[in-house]
Design a protein around this motif. Structure first.
Motif, short mmCIF file in Angstrom:
data_model
loop_
_atom_site.label_atom_id
_atom_site.label_comp_id
_atom_site.label_asym_id
_atom_site.label_seq_id
_atom_site.Cartn_x
_atom_site.Cartn_y
_atom_site.Cartn_z
N GLY A 33 0.81 -1.20 0.00
CA GLY A 33 0.00 0.00 0.00
C GLY A 33 0.85 1.25 0.00
N ARG A 326 -9.38 1.18 11.03
CA ARG A 326 -9.08 0.59 9.72
C ARG A 326 -10.35 -0.03 9.13
N TYR A 338 -8.03 -1.93 1.64
CA TYR A 338 -8.16 -1.39 2.99
C TYR A 338 -7.68 0.05 3.04
N ALA A 339 -8.12 0.75 4.08
CA ALA A 339 -7.69 2.11 4.35
C ALA A 339 -7.78 2.34 5.85
N THR A 366 -3.47 3.32 2.72
CA THR A 366 -4.41 2.52 1.95
C THR A 366 -3.62 1.47 1.18
#
Length: 372
Positions: A33, A326, A338-339, A366
């Motif tokens: 990420g 998260r 995801y972030a 992210t």
């Protein structure tokens, strides 16, 4: 007739051998990420960094595992290695080929016995992740937000895990030398040795764990910490299905080397190590087809009487606050995006070797995780 019986017996033999044939599986996770981090340290200019990150949502790793059933006993193994996806290097700083896990197990009606390198009970890593998997919503913190005391991956270890009885299960570990690359002779007092036990309880949607971990280092007079390490952890969670899974955990530590974002040796001290307590509250909430995880962390500790270079006795207080959130959305059974965002604050007060210091770290990130 006899020929038919012999043929049938031969086919049955091969069929049984095929059924019991060993299986080997290649598996792994690739997690990559982008992350932005802002850090401010007392007396220094703040820093800002935007970089490619690895192992935020899941630890990037690959491994081999397999098993074979022999009578009523199952023989299995697991080899796992961590790596960095941003540059392809091994994540194990000691250069081990299988730094995450390298073990063989025997399982039967009386439980499982495992030998090799494996994550300790309170390491949040591997097969016997017994404590943080139950008490921590993030199972070991979110990226840099954690602060609690944890145990390492240990070499030369034996682990016994009992069958479950009335929802209870015992896991016990012992290492003859927890780090093969450190000084000391395996199995002797000249080496750091580890022992731990955890009792897990499960009843419907409720899980709980009580763990005690011990590091025998009292004879290492030349080491920064000469006192044995002790860690007691109590944690649990309850799953309100379809609403939220709620986690809570508390721990007491003494003779510890790293906690509250501070390393004992970096404080310029030698002696009894860090002692104090920590706590965590967290939750996982299903939102729009994904999972929203949030957690709070607090740690309060001190060094007690320790020595500095001058030989005088001194002490230092450490404190840590952390908050993290998260969101993970599964695109398929294998791929997730995801972030998240997090904030951590670590304080050192009354130290002799360094001035009072406050370190504040804010992160946003992210990325994507792929399992194979």
């Amino acid at each position: 007739m006899k020929k038919h019986l012999i043929a049938a017996a031969t086919l049955a033999t091969f069929a049984g051998a095929a059924f019991a044939a060993p299986s080997v599986t290649l598996y792994g996770i690739v997690d990559t990420g982008l992350g932005y981090q802002h850090q401010k340290v007392t007396g220094q200019s703040s820093t800002d960094e935007l970089s490619m990150t690895s192992s935020v949502n899941e630890t990037s790793r690959w491994g081999l595992k397999g098993e074979e059933k022999i009578g009523n006993t199952t023989v299995s193994f697991n080899l796992a290695d961590k790596f960095n996806t941003d540059d392809g290097t091994q994540a194990d700083e000691d250069g081990r080929l299988f730094g995450r896990e390298a073990q063989v197990s025997l399982s039967g009606r009386y439980g499982t016995l495992t030998a090799g390198r494996i994550g300790a009970l309170g390491s949040s890593i591997g097969t016997y992740d017994q404590i943080f998997a139950v008490g921590d919503a993030f199972d070991g913190g979110d990226w840099d937000v954690f602060g609690l005391a944890a145990t390492p991956v240990i070499d030369n270890s034996l682990t016994y895990q009992s069958p479950k009885f009335a929802g209870l299960q015992l896991t016990a570990q012992y290492s003859f030398k927890s780090n093969s690359k450190a000084d000391g002779t395996e199995g002797r007092s000249s080496a750091d040795r580890y022992a731990g036990a955890a009792v897990n309880y499960e009843n419907g949607n409720f899980q709980a764990v009580l763990g005690y971990e011990f590091i025998d280092r009292s004879s290492l007079d030349s080491a920064p910490i000469t006192k044995d390490g002790q860690l007691v952890t109590l944690g649990g969670n309850y799953n309100f299905e379809g609403v939220a899974q709620v986690f809570a955990m508390g721990q007491y530590f003494r003779g510890w080397d790293e906690v509250a974002g501070q390393n004992y040796e970096d404080l310029g001290l030698t002696g009894k190590g860090l002692k104090g307590w920590g706590a965590h509250l967290g939750t996982i909430v299903p939102v729009a087809g994904g999972d929203l995880t949030a957690g709070l962390y607090y740690v309060d500790g001190e060094t007690g009487d320790s020595a500095v270079e001058s030989g005088d006795k001194a002490s230092a207080d450490v404190q840590y606050y952390g908050v993290a959130v998260r969101y993970v959305y599964p695109l398929s059974k294998r791929t997730s995006v995801y972030a998240g965002a997090s904030y951590g604050q670590s304080k050192v007060k009354n130290a002799v070797a360094i001035d009072d210091t406050k370190t504040q770290t804010t992160s946003v990130y992210t990325g994507v995780s792929f399992k194979f």
